[in-house]
Scaffold this active site. Structure first.
Site, PDB file in Angstrom:
ATOM      1  N   CYS A 111      60.563  35.131  -7.230  1.00 61.79           N
ATOM      2  CA  CYS A 111      60.233  35.018  -5.811  1.00 61.79           C
ATOM      3  C   CYS A 111      60.885  36.108  -5.003  1.00 61.79           C
ATOM      4  O   CYS A 111      60.701  37.256  -5.289  1.00 61.79           O
ATOM      5  CB  CYS A 111      60.560  33.629  -5.334  1.00 61.79           C
ATOM      6  N   ARG A 135      54.921  33.848  -1.318  1.00 61.04           N
ATOM      7  CA  ARG A 135      54.948  33.871  -2.770  1.00 61.04           C
ATOM      8  C   ARG A 135      55.134  32.481  -3.374  1.00 61.04           C
ATOM      9  O   ARG A 135      54.984  32.305  -4.569  1.00 61.04           O
ATOM     10  CB  ARG A 135      56.100  34.743  -3.246  1.00 61.04           C
ATOM     11  N   TRP A 149      62.091  30.286  -7.146  1.00 55.62           N
ATOM     12  CA  TRP A 149      60.993  29.559  -7.796  1.00 55.62           C
ATOM     13  C   TRP A 149      61.556  29.163  -9.149  1.00 55.62           C
ATOM     14  O   TRP A 149      61.666  29.989 -10.058  1.00 55.62           O
ATOM     15  CB  TRP A 149      59.776  30.466  -7.930  1.00 55.62           C
ATOM     16  N   ASN A 178      65.946  37.385  -9.622  1.00 51.00           N
ATOM     17  CA  ASN A 178      64.546  37.013  -9.877  1.00 51.00           C
ATOM     18  C   ASN A 178      64.280  37.184 -11.356  1.00 51.00           C
ATOM     19  O   ASN A 178      64.680  38.193 -11.934  1.00 51.00           O
ATOM     20  CB  ASN A 178      63.598  37.965  -9.145  1.00 51.00           C
ATOM     21  N   GLY A 179      63.566  36.258 -11.947  1.00 51.57           N
ATOM     22  CA  GLY A 179      63.193  36.414 -13.351  1.00 51.57           C
ATOM     23  C   GLY A 179      63.890  35.421 -14.247  1.00 51.57           C
ATOM     24  O   GLY A 179      64.328  34.353 -13.804  1.00 51.57           O
ATOM     25  N   GLU A 191      36.003  31.256 -11.678  1.00 46.33           N
ATOM     26  CA  GLU A 191      36.861  31.583 -10.533  1.00 46.33           C
ATOM     27  C   GLU A 191      36.754  30.482  -9.470  1.00 46.33           C
ATOM     28  O   GLU A 191      37.756  30.097  -8.860  1.00 46.33           O
ATOM     29  CB  GLU A 191      36.478  32.965  -9.977  1.00 46.33           C
ATOM     30  N   LYS A 197      39.900  28.236  -8.124  1.00 46.78           N
ATOM     31  CA  LYS A 197      40.260  28.122  -6.698  1.00 46.78           C
ATOM     32  C   LYS A 197      40.423  26.661  -6.304  1.00 46.78           C
ATOM     33  O   LYS A 197      41.376  26.284  -5.634  1.00 46.78           O
ATOM     34  CB  LYS A 197      39.157  28.725  -5.860  1.00 46.78           C
ATOM     35  N   GLU A 233      43.590  25.224  -7.847  1.00 44.67           N
ATOM     36  CA  GLU A 233      44.818  25.781  -7.272  1.00 44.67           C
ATOM     37  C   GLU A 233      45.177  25.130  -5.941  1.00 44.67           C
ATOM     38  O   GLU A 233      46.337  24.812  -5.707  1.00 44.67           O
ATOM     39  CB  GLU A 233      44.652  27.289  -7.023  1.00 44.67           C
ATOM     40  N   HIS A 292      26.432  21.216 -25.419  1.00 40.73           N
ATOM     41  CA  HIS A 292      27.340  21.239 -26.571  1.00 40.73           C
ATOM     42  C   HIS A 292      28.623  20.469 -26.294  1.00 40.73           C
ATOM     43  O   HIS A 292      29.611  20.634 -26.997  1.00 40.73           O
ATOM     44  CB  HIS A 292      27.647  22.684 -26.963  1.00 40.73           C
ATOM     45  N   LYS A 316      53.076  33.652  -6.064  1.00 41.62           N
ATOM     46  CA  LYS A 316      52.076  34.696  -5.838  1.00 41.62           C
ATOM     47  C   LYS A 316      52.097  35.780  -6.908  1.00 41.62           C
ATOM     48  O   LYS A 316      51.098  36.094  -7.502  1.00 41.62           O
ATOM     49  CB  LYS A 316      52.303  35.306  -4.455  1.00 41.62           C
TER      50      LYS A 316
HETATM   51  N1  GLU Z   1      65.507  31.887 -13.361  1.00 39.57           N
HETATM   52  C1  GLU Z   1      66.128  31.785 -12.079  1.00 39.57           C
HETATM   53  C2  GLU Z   1      66.275  30.337 -11.633  1.00 39.57           C
HETATM   54  O1  GLU Z   1      65.629  29.456 -12.146  1.00 39.57           O
HETATM   55  C3  GLU Z   1      65.441  32.639 -11.023  1.00 39.57           C
HETATM   56  C4  GLU Z   1      64.103  32.115 -10.618  1.00 39.57           C
HETATM   57  C5  GLU Z   1      63.395  33.026  -9.604  1.00 39.57           C
HETATM   58  O2  GLU Z   1      62.913  34.095 -10.013  1.00 39.57           O
HETATM   59  O3  GLU Z   1      63.296  32.633  -8.434  1.00 39.57           O
HETATM   60  O4  GLU Z   1      67.052  30.094 -10.759  1.00 39.57           O
END
Ligand code: GLU
Length: 609
Positions: free
Chosen positions: A2, A27, A75, A99-100, A482, A486, A489, A505, A604
């Site tokens: 995020c 996001r 996130w 992030n990640g 698609e 939508k 989502e 089928h 996002k």
């Molecule tokens: N992996 C981290 C967490 O869970 C970062 C998540 C993120 O990218 O916001 O806190």
């Protein structure tokens, strides 16, 4: 995955950081936090579960002072969304946002526990804080401690580190998750996306994979993955659109749906001339590279993948080349073989989609003629790492559910079919027809948007349903996919799409009055076949909603509602028929009262695997 924002300034930065987070709210996130240090090394950390507004209120109330700070919207990937798991995380004097994902966090956690560290959260991020704290005990600078830490981290991350004892600097590391540095006058900033900083600067430096950078008020020093000092270019941003504004619209998604005629106009500008596609739309070297192409491999995720599925029909029919389309997360872990003279095409709105980027990197070793990305964000990783780029110019897309980016991607891909076809025996008249169909798009989309009112009325029928089925044939089978995506989502209604020929089928077994069936029916050579499929549904008591060309002679009756879509050229029908499906999902979500712009559990720009 995020948002990250940071600042080193003389003035108080709380407001800048919170505003930056607001600009990244689109996001999707579950919690937010900020840590700010003042010149006397006093540190304030505030974290809140829920919306950035909650954090903003708390920061205001606490009257936080200080010129050096970092902020984050989380996130959750590891550990539930909660205040304790929200970033920034701390270890002694070290404060970190990230992030990640750190893939080897379990191992590192054990190692750090054996060194006496206690963990407060369940996040993978907290290991970074403790690792830096540990390394700083023997390192001479914070940069060195972060470099040593980075070497031990596996996974994808963009991370930002602050040391309370030295508020004059912030250190950032990029590996798999974007970080951009924004240059001010006597103050500098950083973020995971330039949009966060557009109110404070327009001059940006994009870090490359493996870079570690030290940011002070007056200087930015960058070191590459080998620890060598490197220069990275500072660029004035081309992003003109200030994404912070919904204008007259209730949601970004609705605004972005209605922006499509303008977005299409912009993407076509200067790219069509004399009945031909201008090949430099794909990059300076595109003319020569595209002339060699005999096969296209498309790689993408989500909505972009659907754009690829449509493009396959176009490339095979108009450009006369074979084409495969694959989801990036599958492609990257599969043993695939490269056809001769094959072009690799990646599609991603953000240019940072982790799986697509990894697939590109993998494919570069495999012997493709060249790589091309269809992307909306200048300077993003996919753009920098591909041989050619089609810049979408759709303007910032804020709604998590992609709308205008999809139709603009389709226009880019149709142009690609024209540009490859040009070298591959496509008749001159055919190419000219393709070009004039593209040119008719902005007006045609404007006309199609006039369906909004009747679609809003139709949405009532869906709001109490739990399932739905979308049908189409040919390239419209991908548009049906698609449309279903939508609806899923943003309204959380289970929706499935099928190529209509597949109905008997299996999915025909599901048909009853509780399962609305949406049919996409332009006037093409498959229309008669589609009509038979419609009869199959009718015979089983299904309720149908048919989006049909006004010349396709469908009549509304008690089992079928027909909505006429303005007649259009077959080249552009997939783009035109997308709009009513976007509007349908929007109005259904509105009735259901879901969070249209930030649907639950989604983000996002998917920068984690
Ligand atoms: N992996 C981290 C967490 O869970 C970062 C998540 C993120 O990218 O916001 O806190």
């Amino acid at each position: 995955m995020c948002g990250i924002v940071g600042a080193v300034a003389q003035r108080d930065v709380a407001e800048i950081l919170v505003e930056g987070l607001r600009r990244l709210e689109y996001r999707g996130y579950d919690s937010a936090g900020v840590a700010i240090v003042d010149t006397d090394s006093s540190l304030t950390r505030i974290r809140r579960l829920g919306k950035v507004q909650e954090l903003a209120d708390a920061v205001n109330e606490a009257k936080v002072v200080g010129g050096t700070g970092i902020a984050h919207t989380r996130w959750a990937t590891h550990g539930e969304p909660s205040e304790i798991n929200a970033h920034p995380h701390m270890s002694g004097d070290i404060t970190v946002v990230h992030n990640g994902i750190i893939e080897n966090h379990d191992e590192l956690r054990e190692l750090l526990k054996s060194r006496g560290y206690e963990f407060e959260s369940q996040t993978d991020t907290e290991v970074i804080a403790h690792m830096v704290e540990w390394e700083l005990r023997s390192a001479s600078t914070l940069v060195e401690a972060v470099q040593k830490t980075a070497k031990q981290l596996e996974g994808a991350y963009g991370t930002v580190v602050m040391d309370r004892k030295d508020p004059s600097r912030i250190v950032v590391a990029r590996s798999g998750s974007p970080i951009v540095i924004g240059f001010g006058v006597g103050e500098n900033f950083l973020a995971s996306d330039q949009l966060a900083l557009l109110n404070v600067t327009r001059r940006f430096m994009f870090l490359e994979e493996g870079d570690v950078a030290e940011i002070t008020r007056r200087e930015v020093s960058v070191f590459d993955a080998n620890g060598e000092s490197v220069k990275r270019e500072i660029k004035e941003t081309e992003v003109s659109h200030d994404a912070g504004d919904k204008g007259e619209y209730r949601h970004y998604m609705l605004k972005e749906i209605h922006e499509q005629p303008v977005a299409l106009q912009r993407t076509l500008e200067g790219r069509l001339a004399n009945g031909q596609v201008v090949s430099s739309a794909f990059g300076d070297n595109a003319h020569q590279l595209l002339s060699q192409v005999k096969h296209v491999q498309i790689i993408a995720c989500g909505t972009s993948y659907h754009a690829g599925l449509v493009a396959r029909y176009w490339l095979e029919e108009w450009a006369g080349v074979s084409c495969n389309v694959e989801i990036a997360s599958e492609f990257r872990y599969r043993k695939s073989h490269v056809f001769e003279n094959s072009l690799l095409v990646t599609i991603s709105q953000s240019g940072e989609t982790a799986d697509t980027l990894a697939a590109l990197r993998l494919a570069k070793e495999m012997g493709y003629v060249a790589s091309l990305t269809i992307c909306n964000v200048p300077g993003s990783s996919l753009v920098r790492e591909s041989d050619m780029a089609y810049m979408m110019k759709a303007g910032a897309e804020i709604g998590v559910a992609s709308t205008k980016a999809f139709t603009v991607q389709l226009a880019g891909l149709l142009m690609l079919a024209g540009a490859i076809g040009h070298h591959n025996g496509m008749a001159v008249e055919k190419e000219a027809k393709l070009v004039s169909a593209l040119q008719s798009l902005p007006a045609k989309l404007e006309q199609t948007l006039a369906m909004a009112e009747s679609i809003e009325a139709l949405a009532e029928d869906f709001a109490d349903k739990h399932h739905s089925l979308f049908l189409g044939r040919g390239e419209q089978s991908a548009i049906a996919m698609e449309g279903a995506l939508k609806l899923k989502e943003i309204s959380y209604i289970h929706a499935e799409a099928y190529a209509a020929g597949e109905l008997k089928h299996g999915p025909l077994a599901l048909i009853d009055a509780e399962m609305p069936v949406i049919v996409v029916a332009p006037n093409n050579e498959l229309l008669e076949k589609l009509k038979s499929n419609v009869e199959e549904v009718r015979a089983r008591g299904g309720l149908m909603y048919v989006f049909a060309d006004d010349k396709a002679s469908f009549e509304s009756d008690e089992t079928m509602k027909v909505l006429n879509v303005p007649h259009c050229d077959e080249f552009i029908a997939p783009i035109v028929y997308t709009l009513p499906l976007q509007l349908l999902s929007y109005y259904v979500a509105l009735i259901k009262g879901t969070d249209v712009d930030q649907p639950r559990n989604l983000a996002k720009s998917v920068t984690v695997e």
